[in-house]
Enzyme design. Structure first.
Site, mmCIF file in Angstrom:
data_model
loop_
_atom_site.group_PDB
_atom_site.id
_atom_site.type_symbol
_atom_site.label_atom_id
_atom_site.label_comp_id
_atom_site.label_asym_id
_atom_site.label_seq_id
_atom_site.Cartn_x
_atom_site.Cartn_y
_atom_site.Cartn_z
ATOM 1 N N ASN A 197 0.880 -1.173 0.000
ATOM 2 C CA ASN A 197 0.000 0.000 0.000
ATOM 3 C C ASN A 197 0.915 1.220 0.000
ATOM 4 O O ASN A 197 1.496 1.555 1.032
ATOM 5 C CB ASN A 197 -0.891 -0.010 1.251
ATOM 6 C CG ASN A 197 -1.678 1.288 1.381
ATOM 7 O OD1 ASN A 197 -1.826 2.035 0.416
ATOM 8 N ND2 ASN A 197 -2.181 1.554 2.582
ATOM 9 N N LYS A 242 0.183 4.263 -0.316
ATOM 10 C CA LYS A 242 -0.426 5.464 0.289
ATOM 11 C C LYS A 242 -0.218 6.680 -0.635
ATOM 12 O O LYS A 242 -0.295 6.524 -1.843
ATOM 13 C CB LYS A 242 0.136 5.710 1.690
ATOM 14 C CG LYS A 242 0.124 4.438 2.543
ATOM 15 C CD LYS A 242 0.361 4.701 3.988
ATOM 16 C CE LYS A 242 0.558 3.387 4.716
ATOM 17 N NZ LYS A 242 0.274 3.460 6.132
ATOM 18 N N GLY A 286 2.020 2.093 10.587
ATOM 19 C CA GLY A 286 2.955 3.202 10.434
ATOM 20 C C GLY A 286 3.603 3.643 11.739
ATOM 21 O O GLY A 286 4.214 4.705 11.799
ATOM 22 N N HIS A 307 -9.459 1.229 4.511
ATOM 23 C CA HIS A 307 -8.186 1.405 5.222
ATOM 24 C C HIS A 307 -8.397 2.332 6.422
ATOM 25 O O HIS A 307 -9.178 3.283 6.349
ATOM 26 C CB HIS A 307 -7.123 1.983 4.280
ATOM 27 C CG HIS A 307 -5.749 1.901 4.859
ATOM 28 N ND1 HIS A 307 -5.273 2.844 5.743
ATOM 29 C CD2 HIS A 307 -4.774 0.966 4.718
ATOM 30 C CE1 HIS A 307 -4.044 2.493 6.111
ATOM 31 N NE2 HIS A 307 -3.722 1.364 5.508
ATOM 32 N N SER A 363 3.041 -2.430 10.252
ATOM 33 C CA SER A 363 4.491 -2.450 10.458
ATOM 34 C C SER A 363 5.120 -3.809 10.159
ATOM 35 O O SER A 363 6.097 -4.197 10.807
ATOM 36 C CB SER A 363 4.836 -1.969 11.872
ATOM 37 O OG SER A 363 4.370 -0.647 12.064
ATOM 38 N N GLU A 390 -6.715 4.662 7.569
ATOM 39 C CA GLU A 390 -6.456 6.089 7.310
ATOM 40 C C GLU A 390 -7.666 6.747 6.647
ATOM 41 O O GLU A 390 -7.950 7.920 6.883
ATOM 42 C CB GLU A 390 -5.179 6.244 6.471
ATOM 43 C CG GLU A 390 -3.947 5.957 7.318
ATOM 44 C CD GLU A 390 -2.745 5.443 6.545
ATOM 45 O OE1 GLU A 390 -2.717 5.532 5.301
ATOM 46 O OE2 GLU A 390 -1.827 4.917 7.204
ATOM 47 N N GLU A 400 -5.763 -5.192 10.258
ATOM 48 C CA GLU A 400 -4.738 -4.176 10.500
ATOM 49 C C GLU A 400 -5.052 -3.425 11.798
ATOM 50 O O GLU A 400 -5.835 -2.452 11.781
ATOM 51 C CB GLU A 400 -4.721 -3.165 9.347
ATOM 52 C CG GLU A 400 -4.385 -3.770 8.008
ATOM 53 C CD GLU A 400 -3.711 -2.758 7.110
ATOM 54 O OE1 GLU A 400 -2.589 -3.022 6.692
ATOM 55 O OE2 GLU A 400 -4.290 -1.696 6.853
HETATM 56 C C1 PEP Z 1 -0.870 -0.060 5.765
HETATM 57 O O1 PEP Z 1 -0.831 1.078 5.334
HETATM 58 O O2 PEP Z 1 -1.800 -0.805 5.435
HETATM 59 C C2 PEP Z 1 0.199 -0.514 6.651
HETATM 60 C C3 PEP Z 1 0.123 -1.700 7.175
HETATM 61 O O3 PEP Z 1 1.218 0.381 6.873
HETATM 62 P P1 PEP Z 1 2.617 0.058 7.625
HETATM 63 O O4 PEP Z 1 3.123 -1.248 7.074
HETATM 64 O O5 PEP Z 1 3.489 1.201 7.294
HETATM 65 O O6 PEP Z 1 2.306 -0.067 9.082
#
Ligand code: PEP
Length: 256
Positions: free
Chosen positions: A13, A15, A177, A98, A217, A100, A171
């Protein structure tokens, strides 16, 4: 992962990162590193980069996804992009729900449901994100929160659609992040909880066939342990998907 039952899926992803030129360069770097992958490999990129990504991945094993789509077919929704538009340019995957989008853009369980329906109606494969806030985990209501998100998003979705056209990404919001990762046990526990819920809502065959990723992460160092869990069928990768060697290392971990 249980490779007898499911094929792992590693999705990046990106972003709000990368211009079209940078997209081409990163994909060219990733391509040779993942060409022998024994898992599905997807890069979800900003709308502006989709065309470049589709061109750059032609003839490779990398698939392309968008990061969202609107629930309406068309209309007065300034700044939005519809599922038929994505279908028309040939992008096969789309992330929906997501955290975000939920946190910063007012996405609700209901709008996630409507967007999932629009994507399925247009033959897109959905990466459906669900996850709890840290406070909810501390209150011991993680599974209730996840179950509500999953039930509302999947209302009216058939078993066939779920098996063929939906990937669920668990998630935890506190792990996205932040550098904080759920332990492999925490990830597997929720993924198994989602699978058990699907068995209740649908049936055991559908539950066994549904791909459930972990995201939050995940990186080159922790991927092996997370992906060795029986109910973790791959990963949705943010930060680490922007570095070709790190993304490739995760793809390699999922290919074992
Ligand atoms: C994501 O944006 O779905 C995500 C898991 O980000 P990160 O791996 O940076 O935590």
């Amino acid at each position: 992962m249980n490779k007898q039952l499911r094929k792992a899926v590693i999705a990046g992803n990106w972003k709000m990162n990368k211009t079209p030129d940078e997209t081409k360069a990163l994909i060219e770097e990733i391509k040779p590193l993942v060409k022998d992958a024994d898992c599905d490999v997807i890069v979800c990129v900003p709308y502006i980069d989709i065309h470049t990504a589709l061109e750059a991945t032609k003839g490779s094993n990398i698939k392309v996804g968008a990061e969202n789509c609107h629930w309406a077919e068309s209309g007065a929704f300034t700044g939005e992009v519809s599922a038929p538009m994505l279908k028309a340019i040939g992008v096969p995957y789309v992330i929906i729900g997501h955290s975000e989008r939920r946190q910063y853009f007012g996405e609700t369980d209901e709008t996630v449901h409507d967007r999932v329906r629009a994507a399925l109606n247009n033959d897109l494969t959905v990466i459906l994100c669900v996850g709890e806030y840290l406070k909810q985990r501390e209150q011991n209501i993680t599974m209730e929160v996840i179950a509500t998100q999953v039930k509302i998003a999947l209302a009216g979705v058939s078993a066939e659609e779920l098996k063929e056209k939906i990937i669920i990404a668990y998630e935890p919001v506190w792990a996205i992040g932040t550098g904080l990762t759920a332990t492999a046990q925490q990830a597997n526990e929720v993924n198994k909880g989602i699978r058990d819920l699907i068995a209740d809502l649908y049936d055991a065959d559908t539950a066994n066939a549904t791909v459930i990723q972990y995201g939050g992460s995940m990186n080159a160092k922790n991927a092996d342990e997370l992906l060795s869990q029986p109910d973790v069928d791959g990963g949705l990768i943010g930060g680490a998907s922007l570095k070709a060697p790190d993304f490739a290392a995760i793809v390699e971990a999922a290919s074992k």
